[in-house]
Design an enzyme around this catalytic site. Structure first.
Site, PDB file in Angstrom:
ATOM      1  N   LYS A  53     -38.652  28.408  15.548  1.00 14.29           N
ATOM      2  CA  LYS A  53     -38.537  29.162  16.803  1.00 14.29           C
ATOM      3  C   LYS A  53     -38.629  30.656  16.516  1.00 14.29           C
ATOM      4  O   LYS A  53     -39.312  31.398  17.245  1.00 14.29           O
ATOM      5  CB  LYS A  53     -37.210  28.824  17.513  1.00 14.29           C
ATOM      6  CG  LYS A  53     -37.209  27.442  18.163  1.00 14.29           C
ATOM      7  CD  LYS A  53     -35.827  26.979  18.620  1.00 14.29           C
ATOM      8  CE  LYS A  53     -35.885  25.552  19.156  1.00 14.29           C
ATOM      9  NZ  LYS A  53     -34.559  24.994  19.512  1.00 14.29           N
ATOM     10  N   GLN A  97     -28.362  26.442  19.376  1.00 18.73           N
ATOM     11  CA  GLN A  97     -29.005  25.230  18.857  1.00 18.73           C
ATOM     12  C   GLN A  97     -28.009  24.067  18.868  1.00 18.73           C
ATOM     13  O   GLN A  97     -26.877  24.197  18.405  1.00 18.73           O
ATOM     14  CB  GLN A  97     -29.537  25.484  17.432  1.00 18.73           C
ATOM     15  CG  GLN A  97     -30.331  24.333  16.829  1.00 18.73           C
ATOM     16  CD  GLN A  97     -31.637  24.020  17.574  1.00 18.73           C
ATOM     17  OE1 GLN A  97     -32.259  24.900  18.163  1.00 18.73           O
ATOM     18  NE2 GLN A  97     -32.041  22.775  17.543  1.00 18.73           N
ATOM     19  N   ASP A 120     -32.854  27.712  27.733  1.00 19.45           N
ATOM     20  CA  ASP A 120     -32.896  26.253  27.598  1.00 19.45           C
ATOM     21  C   ASP A 120     -32.765  25.547  28.948  1.00 19.45           C
ATOM     22  O   ASP A 120     -33.073  24.363  29.057  1.00 19.45           O
ATOM     23  CB  ASP A 120     -31.722  25.783  26.723  1.00 19.45           C
ATOM     24  CG  ASP A 120     -32.114  25.550  25.277  1.00 19.45           C
ATOM     25  OD1 ASP A 120     -33.248  25.087  25.040  1.00 19.45           O
ATOM     26  OD2 ASP A 120     -31.273  25.797  24.398  1.00 19.45           O
TER      27      ASP A 120
END
Ligand code: GUN
Length: 280
Positions: A53, A97, A120
């Site tokens: 990422k 994460q 997200d």
């Protein structure tokens, strides 16, 4: 039956080129999109995802900040890092994460992210907007799956769609997006009885289980589009949920690697750029 391979790697690459152009346009206005990724602990798979990422961010011209916290981080320390990124005017997107180490409260951590920085789409405000059909940030993996279907020219109108998995990250938002695209959606999970009876009816089958070879040819309707979200490792080799023989039955199939994975990263960059465009 010839099976179309849906090339997520190529599609993601072209999306990333578009994103790089949007980043350039933002920079001309004096705004550099910034993404903060918070990684707690040393899970090797998460390490790889987070590193990828960060690299993708920088390649697109964005600022990437990877915040690594030790395995024994307290809830308070994690939330204070989130608060620091919330307050940082140069950070447009924040990603924690998952999974977090077991002693940490995932829900509390996700709720601590400002909804406008939640790239997200896991904050309850954004998840609620998705449920209500309002414009909002859409979780990266299911958003990437929908984009793959569109790019491959797979019609959704009136189709039977079956999603295996009911997670907040994939299964639930995937089912909502397919419903919005006018599919008739069935969500299957570990307690589903006679899974095959459901999956065999699917024109579009999305599998998010995480067990290599879980979806076998007898579970697939001839000609179906099969989207493989699973990632597992067998003898060091990266495998999806879908057994290779499914290609003899399916009409279209996403490979692993090179299918959904690259799209998740492309959609993350897209969500971060959209957040930065709102700031600009
Ligand atoms: N872990 C696995 N997939 C994801 C994702 O899409 N976002 C975050 N934050 N963690 C994940």
């Amino acid at each position: 039956m010839t099976c179309m391979k849906i090339d997520g790697k190529a599609i993601a690459l072209s999306i990333r080129e578009e994103i790089a152009a949007r980043v350039e346009a933002l920079k001309e206005k004096g705004v550099t999109p910034g993404l903060a990724v918070i990684l707690v602990g040393n899970d090797p798979a998460s390490e790889i995802y987070v590193r990828n990422k960060g690299i993708a961010c920088e390649k697109a011209g964005m600022r990437s900040e990877i915040i690594r916290l030790p395995e024994d981080t307290t809830q308070e320390a994690l939330e204070s890092e989130i608060a620091r990124s919330n307050a940082d005017g140069g950070i447009d997107g924040i990603l924690v994460q998952l999974p977090l180490p077991k002693h940490l409260d995932e829900r509390r951590a996700l709720n601590a992210i400002l909804p406008e920085k939640d790239v997200d789409g896991f904050h309850p405000v954004n998840a609620g907007k998705l449920l209500a059909g309002e414009k909002t940030v859409v979780p990266c993996t299911p958003k990437g799956c929908m984009r793959l279907l569109a790019e491959a020219g797979i019609e959704t109108e009136g189709k039977e769609a079956v999603v295996i998995g009911r997670s907040n990250i994939v299964g639930k938002p995937m089912a909502l997006l397919l419903t919005q695209a006018n599919c008739t959606v069935t969500v299957c999970h570990t307690r589903t009885r006679d899974l095959k009876a459901h999956t065999r009816r699917a024109d579009i089958l999305v599998s998010s289980v995480g067990k290599a070879g879980f979806v076998t040819p007898d579970m697939v309707k001839p000609g179906a589009a099969v989207i493989d979200v699973g990632i597992s490792r067998v003898d060091g080799k990266v495998c999806g949920d879908v057994a290779p023989e499914v290609a003899e039955v399916a009409g279209a199939l996403t490979p692993v690697p090179g299918g959904v994975g690259p799209m998740t990263i492309a959609m993350l960059l897209e969500n971060a750029v959209e957040a930065a465009e709102c700031r600009a």
